[in-house]
Design a protein around this motif. Structure first.
Motif, short mmCIF file in Angstrom:
data_model
loop_
_atom_site.label_atom_id
_atom_site.label_comp_id
_atom_site.label_asym_id
_atom_site.label_seq_id
_atom_site.Cartn_x
_atom_site.Cartn_y
_atom_site.Cartn_z
N GLU A 193 0.84 -1.22 0.00
CA GLU A 193 0.00 0.00 0.00
C GLU A 193 0.86 1.25 0.00
O GLU A 193 0.59 2.22 -0.72
N ALA A 194 1.92 1.24 0.81
CA ALA A 194 2.79 2.43 0.90
C ALA A 194 3.47 2.68 -0.44
O ALA A 194 3.57 3.83 -0.90
N MET A 195 3.90 1.62 -1.09
CA MET A 195 4.52 1.79 -2.41
C MET A 195 3.49 2.32 -3.40
O MET A 195 3.77 3.24 -4.18
N GLY A 196 2.28 1.73 -3.34
CA GLY A 196 1.20 2.16 -4.23
C GLY A 196 0.84 3.62 -4.02
O GLY A 196 0.48 4.34 -4.96
N ALA A 197 0.97 4.07 -2.78
CA ALA A 197 0.62 5.48 -2.47
C ALA A 197 1.77 6.42 -2.84
O ALA A 197 1.67 7.63 -2.58
N GLY A 198 2.82 5.87 -3.39
CA GLY A 198 3.90 6.74 -3.89
C GLY A 198 4.98 7.09 -2.87
O GLY A 198 5.76 8.01 -3.08
N HIS A 199 5.05 6.32 -1.77
CA HIS A 199 6.10 6.59 -0.77
C HIS A 199 7.39 5.90 -1.20
O HIS A 199 7.82 4.92 -0.57
N ASN A 200 7.98 6.41 -2.26
CA ASN A 200 9.12 5.71 -2.85
C ASN A 200 10.37 6.56 -2.99
O ASN A 200 11.34 6.11 -3.60
N GLN A 201 10.35 7.76 -2.46
CA GLN A 201 11.56 8.61 -2.53
C GLN A 201 12.17 8.74 -1.13
O GLN A 201 11.63 8.22 -0.17
N TYR A 202 13.29 9.46 -1.06
CA TYR A 202 13.95 9.62 0.24
C TYR A 202 12.98 10.13 1.30
O TYR A 202 12.29 11.13 1.08
N PRO A 203 12.97 9.50 2.44
CA PRO A 203 12.20 10.07 3.56
C PRO A 203 13.09 11.07 4.31
O PRO A 203 14.26 11.22 3.97
N PRO A 204 12.58 11.74 5.34
CA PRO A 204 13.45 12.60 6.15
C PRO A 204 14.62 11.79 6.72
O PRO A 204 14.46 10.59 7.01
N MET A 205 15.74 12.47 6.90
CA MET A 205 16.97 11.80 7.34
C MET A 205 16.76 10.98 8.63
O MET A 205 17.25 9.87 8.77
N ALA A 206 16.02 11.53 9.58
CA ALA A 206 15.87 10.86 10.88
C ALA A 206 14.82 9.75 10.84
O ALA A 206 14.70 8.98 11.80
N GLY A 207 14.07 9.65 9.74
CA GLY A 207 13.03 8.62 9.66
C GLY A 207 11.67 9.24 9.39
O GLY A 207 11.45 10.44 9.64
N VAL A 208 10.74 8.42 8.89
CA VAL A 208 9.38 8.90 8.60
C VAL A 208 8.75 9.36 9.93
O VAL A 208 8.76 8.61 10.92
N PRO A 209 8.23 10.59 9.99
CA PRO A 209 7.72 11.12 11.26
C PRO A 209 6.69 10.20 11.93
O PRO A 209 6.73 10.01 13.15
N ALA A 210 5.79 9.62 11.14
CA ALA A 210 4.76 8.76 11.75
C ALA A 210 5.40 7.57 12.45
O ALA A 210 4.94 7.14 13.52
#
Ligand SMILES: Cc1ncc(COP(=O)(O)O)c(C=O)c1O
Length: 393
Positions: free
Chosen positions: A63-80
């Motif tokens: 689902e995350a890939m399908g929703a387009g979460h495929n580029q660099y996230p923030p350096m410290a990690g995804v906030p959620a």
């Protein structure tokens, strides 16, 4: 500038020079896994589960890939995900880490361990390592220019804090702790926490706590994370890994929780060691963590396997040592053989079709105790077959 001709050019070996890690070779884990394959053995050596993860977790990644979460996230990690990690630490250990300034998502615990050591250890610093020890600690210390100072734990016995205190010097900068402990299955007791608090009261040192087995604690004992103790948490980098918790060792996502001042230094190294960690997997883990059930049930899940395996060992000549956490148990084979541990393990694979890990592999200097490590993160049928074979040894 002219390049030297091929004839006068230094050899590749000469250009590489002396190894920075001369004592690192093929690990016993690789050797034993290969031997297990060669001899069609039951592999109770390597430490990972032989089943797949929860299908929902895989759906969440898709689902995350399908929703387009495929580029660099923030350096410290995804906030959620950082928020979920902070919420879990607070719920379980009562320590409130700030998700923005005190939680960093890493490429597994191994990267967090090396990053923590690189951030803190300077050439000439002493680092306390309790042996037997996980194999990435010492190479990380050496690459940082530090000096590992080894203190032996006695598997199956209580921790000898006097020995640890005796190993402290004015150069001691960091102490590494790992409970529940790989390979011994030991856990910390309340008086261990008090002893460690006494050490940080009297010495100017920092702590790195490898808590990758935090959710695999047995017999209803609460897990004594260093995060629970305000005194220890103030000086500690607390590291864990989703690989162990959600049966996804191949995903290599973990984290480090530490006070903001420590996290600042940790992130300076993290930024250039990996910069960021797999984006869709972070999003999936953030959503999966909304329900605490999977990690809250993990201890009972593995306890059933420990009980099956340890009670099965009673039908053999192996003598299991007490195991209060992790998915490993040590077994004493002194009633069976006088062979050194590595030779005995190899003989077991070849002649009895069961792979294990010699505990000597977790020591810097050769040390023999006639102990081998079994991993019980395996299907019950595999454990039963392994036990039948062990009963014939
Ligand atoms: C004590 C300990 N620390 C760290 C790790 C590595 O964790 P990860 O796979 O998340 O790098 C392991 C894996 O076996 C381990 O046993």
């Amino acid at each position: 500038m002219t390049l030297p001709s091929a004839a006068s050019a230094p050899t590749l070996e000469a250009s590489i020079g002396p190894s920075k890690l001369p004592r690192v070779g093929t690990t016993i884990f690789t050797v034993m896994s290969q031997a297990a394959l060669d001899h069609q053995a039951i592999n109770l050596g390597q430490g990972f589960p032989d089943w797949d993860c929860d299908p929902r977790l895989k759906e969440l990644v898709a689902e995350a890939m399908g929703a387009g979460h495929n580029q660099y996230p923030p350096m410290a990690g995804v906030p959620a995900l950082r928020r979920q990690i902070a919420a879990k630490q607070e719920r379980l250990y009562g320590r409130r880490y700030d998700a923005d300034t005190e939680v960093t998502v890493t490429a597994g615990a191994t990267q967090a361990i090396m990053t923590a050591i690189f951030a803190i250890v300077r050439p000439g610093d002493d680092v306390i390592v309790l042996e037997p020890a996980y194999d990435s600690y010492v190479p990380s210390i050496l690459l940082a220019g530090g000096r590992p100072v080894f203190v032996a734990l006695q598997p199956g016995a209580r921790i000898d804090w006097a020995r640890i205190r005796a190993a402290l010097t004015p150069r001691t900068r960091l102490m590494l702790v790992n409970f529940p402990h790989n390979p011994s299955g030991m856990t910390l007791q309340p008086d261990d926490i008090a002893a460690l608090e006494g050490i940080v009261d009297g010495h100017d040192l920092l702590l790195m706590s490898d808590e990758v087995y935090e959710h695999i604690v047995f017999d209803r004992a609460p897990y004594l994370s260093l995060a629970r103790s305000p005194k220890l948490a103030r000086r500690a980098m607390v590291i864990s890994s989703f690989g162990k918790t959600f049966h996804v060792t191949g995903w290599k996502v973990g984290y480090c929780c530490a006070p903001a001042e420590l996290t600042r230094e940790f992130r300076k190294v993290h930024q250039f060691m990996v910069f960021t960690v797999n984006t869709p997997v972070q999003h999936a883990l953030a959503r999966y963590l909304e329900d605490p059930t999977p990690y809250l049930e993990l201890g009972a899940f593995y306890q059933a396997k420990r009980d099956l395996f340890v009670s099965g060992l009673e039908r053999t000549r192996f003598k299991p040592l007490p195991c209060s956490g992790t998915y490993f148990v040590l077994a004493d084979y002194s009633a069976i053989s006088d062979l050194p541990e590595a030779e005995f393990s190899m003989k077991m694979v070849r002649e009895h079709g069961v792979a294990s890990i010699p505990v000597s592999a977790f020591y810097d200097q050769p040390f023999e105790q006639q102990l081998i490590r079994f991993c019980f993160a395996k299907g019950d049928a595999t454990l039963e077959t392994g036990l039948e074979r062990l009963a014939r040894v």
